[in-house]
Design a protein around this motif. Structure first.
Motif, PDB file in Angstrom:
ATOM      1  N   LYS A 112      83.998  31.233 -56.835  1.00  0.00           N
ATOM      2  CA  LYS A 112      84.764  32.230 -56.103  1.00  0.00           C
ATOM      3  C   LYS A 112      86.211  31.750 -55.965  1.00  0.00           C
ATOM      4  CE  LYS A 112      84.122  35.127 -52.001  1.00  0.00           C
ATOM      5  NZ  LYS A 112      83.328  35.308 -50.766  1.00  0.00           N
ATOM      6  N   VAL A 113      87.143  32.537 -56.504  1.00  0.00           N
ATOM      7  CA  VAL A 113      88.536  32.094 -56.627  1.00  0.00           C
ATOM      8  C   VAL A 113      89.457  32.999 -55.812  1.00  0.00           C
ATOM      9  CG1 VAL A 113      90.436  31.670 -58.251  1.00  0.00           C
ATOM     10  CG2 VAL A 113      88.057  31.257 -58.951  1.00  0.00           C
ATOM     11  N   LEU A 114      90.363  32.385 -55.058  1.00  0.00           N
ATOM     12  CA  LEU A 114      91.386  33.123 -54.312  1.00  0.00           C
ATOM     13  C   LEU A 114      92.742  32.859 -54.956  1.00  0.00           C
ATOM     14  CD1 LEU A 114      92.073  34.883 -51.829  1.00  0.00           C
ATOM     15  CD2 LEU A 114      92.409  32.762 -50.540  1.00  0.00           C
ATOM     16  N   LEU A 159      95.226  37.949 -53.450  1.00  0.00           N
ATOM     17  CA  LEU A 159      95.699  38.236 -52.092  1.00  0.00           C
ATOM     18  C   LEU A 159      97.219  38.218 -52.041  1.00  0.00           C
ATOM     19  CD1 LEU A 159      95.155  38.495 -48.974  1.00  0.00           C
ATOM     20  CD2 LEU A 159      95.418  35.998 -48.918  1.00  0.00           C
ATOM     21  N   CYS A 160      97.789  39.261 -51.438  1.00  0.00           N
ATOM     22  CA  CYS A 160      99.234  39.291 -51.190  1.00  0.00           C
ATOM     23  C   CYS A 160      99.438  39.365 -49.672  1.00  0.00           C
ATOM     24  CB  CYS A 160      99.886  40.485 -51.882  1.00  0.00           C
ATOM     25  SG  CYS A 160     101.690  40.495 -51.706  1.00  0.00           S
ATOM     26  N   ALA A 185      99.842  47.095 -52.838  1.00  0.00           N
ATOM     27  CA  ALA A 185     100.306  47.558 -54.154  1.00  0.00           C
ATOM     28  C   ALA A 185     100.659  46.373 -55.058  1.00  0.00           C
ATOM     29  CB  ALA A 185     101.518  48.478 -53.975  1.00  0.00           C
ATOM     30  N   THR A 186     101.275  45.360 -54.463  1.00  0.00           N
ATOM     31  CA  THR A 186     101.641  44.161 -55.248  1.00  0.00           C
ATOM     32  C   THR A 186     100.386  43.459 -55.767  1.00  0.00           C
ATOM     33  OG1 THR A 186     103.630  43.872 -53.902  1.00  0.00           O
ATOM     34  CG2 THR A 186     102.875  41.966 -55.161  1.00  0.00           C
ATOM     35  N   SER A 234      89.566  41.558 -57.617  1.00  0.00           N
ATOM     36  CA  SER A 234      89.766  42.603 -56.616  1.00  0.00           C
ATOM     37  C   SER A 234      91.052  42.309 -55.844  1.00  0.00           C
ATOM     38  CB  SER A 234      88.576  42.654 -55.654  1.00  0.00           C
ATOM     39  OG  SER A 234      88.417  41.408 -55.017  1.00  0.00           O
ATOM     40  N   PRO A 235      91.773  43.380 -55.406  1.00  0.00           N
ATOM     41  CA  PRO A 235      93.024  43.175 -54.666  1.00  0.00           C
ATOM     42  C   PRO A 235      92.768  43.094 -53.166  1.00  0.00           C
ATOM     43  CG  PRO A 235      92.775  45.486 -55.183  1.00  0.00           C
ATOM     44  CD  PRO A 235      91.558  44.800 -55.726  1.00  0.00           C
ATOM     45  N   ARG A 236      93.698  42.459 -52.464  1.00  0.00           N
ATOM     46  CA  ARG A 236      93.558  42.355 -51.020  1.00  0.00           C
ATOM     47  C   ARG A 236      94.944  42.128 -50.419  1.00  0.00           C
ATOM     48  NH1 ARG A 236      88.584  39.093 -48.421  1.00  0.00           N
ATOM     49  NH2 ARG A 236      88.984  39.422 -46.210  1.00  0.00           N
TER      50      ARG A 236
END
Length: 283
Positions: A165-167, A197-198, A208-209, A225-227
């Motif tokens: 699992k990568v952030l 993650l932004c 959006a970024t 996945s975006p967050r």
């Protein structure tokens, strides 16, 4: 076969560095160059100690110091060989088919530059031999290597755990975009769960970024996945890592000069120091 470079110093991080190296080598189908670098004082006996002695030093004392210096250099070299042999045993046990050993003398940056054109990544422990006496501080060579390296640098944590699992800490900067670009062409991330993650004050803009980066990863068939989140990046990232069980943090590194980092602080250094998991750094 491609190669990756692992830097070993005999510290409490060395075994973890070996296991992380084996994990990466198998992901990249690469061989391993295992290197231990002797500092200038360790690597060679001094032939002239006269400059270190003041008035009143006798010739017998000078001779004894020279002899001790020579013995110390021999011990340092023997220790270096032992560190490399132990590392090779762990790497081979972990399934790495090709392991080359290198014992070098001099500055570690010069040693890295010698081989950098032939390697795909560098693996090094977050902390060195003084890890137990200087908790909370990073190894003195880590930032130096990241700043000069042309390849990704993997800063290993003290304990090895399989990575699933990568952030990804993404802010749209040039170094963050380099991280996304290089992740897209790396087989290391193909079967991992990736979250981009932004962190920003405007949550919609941050989302959006993050989605822009995720679209690029999707284009390379990487599950991502975006967050978005608000707050101080170091605190937000550290809490997510702790609460949600991420095994690896990926980020662009040292986007500013060393002088500016000294004045305003370095987010990169703070993040490596704060999280207890390995950090993969791109520049």
């Amino acid at each position: 076969m491609d190669k990756i470079l692992t830097l070993l110093d005999g510290s409490a991080y060395s075994e973890s560095v070996c296991h992380h190296t084996a994990w990466i080598a198998q992901k990249l189908n690469a061989g391993v160059e295992a290197m231990h670098v002797l500092g200038r004082r360790e690597g060679a006996a001094s032939s002239d100690l006269s400059g270190a002695l003041g008035l009143g030093a006798r010739s017998t004392l000078l001779a004894e110091l020279s002899s001790l210096d020579e013995q110390w250099a021999k011990l340092a070299q023997a220790k270096g060989h032992a560190i490399l042999e132990d590392a090779k045993a762990i790497l081979e046990q972990d399934g790495v088919p090709v392991v080359n050993l290198r014992l070098r003398k001099g500055d570690i940056l010069d040693a890295v530059r010698e081989v950098e054109n032939d390697i795909r990544a560098i693996i090094i422990g977050k902390r060195g031999e003084g890890a137990d006496s200087a908790r909370g501080h990073l190894g003195s060579n880590l930032e130096r290597i990241v700043r000069i390296s042309k390849v990704p640098v993997f800063a290993a944590s003290r304990e090895f755990k399989p990575i699933s699992k990568v952030l990804v800490a993404y802010d749209g900067s040039s170094s963050a975009n380099i991280a996304i670009k290089r992740m897209s062409v790396s087989p290391a991330f193909k079967d991992l769960d990736v979250c981009v993650l932004c962190v920003g004050q405007d949550n919609a803009r941050a989302q959006a970024t993050a989605e822009e980066a995720v679209a690029k990863l999707h284009g390379a068939n990487i599950l991502a996945s975006p967050r978005a989140a608000t707050g101080e990046p170091e605190e937000v990232l550290a809490k997510l890592v702790s609460d949600e069980g991420f095994n690896l943090l990926v980020m662009g590194a040292y986007g500013h000069s060393r002088i500016r980092s000294l004045i305003i602080g370095s987010t990169t250094t703070a993040m490596i120091r704060t999280v207890k998991i390995p950090v993969l750094l791109y520049r």
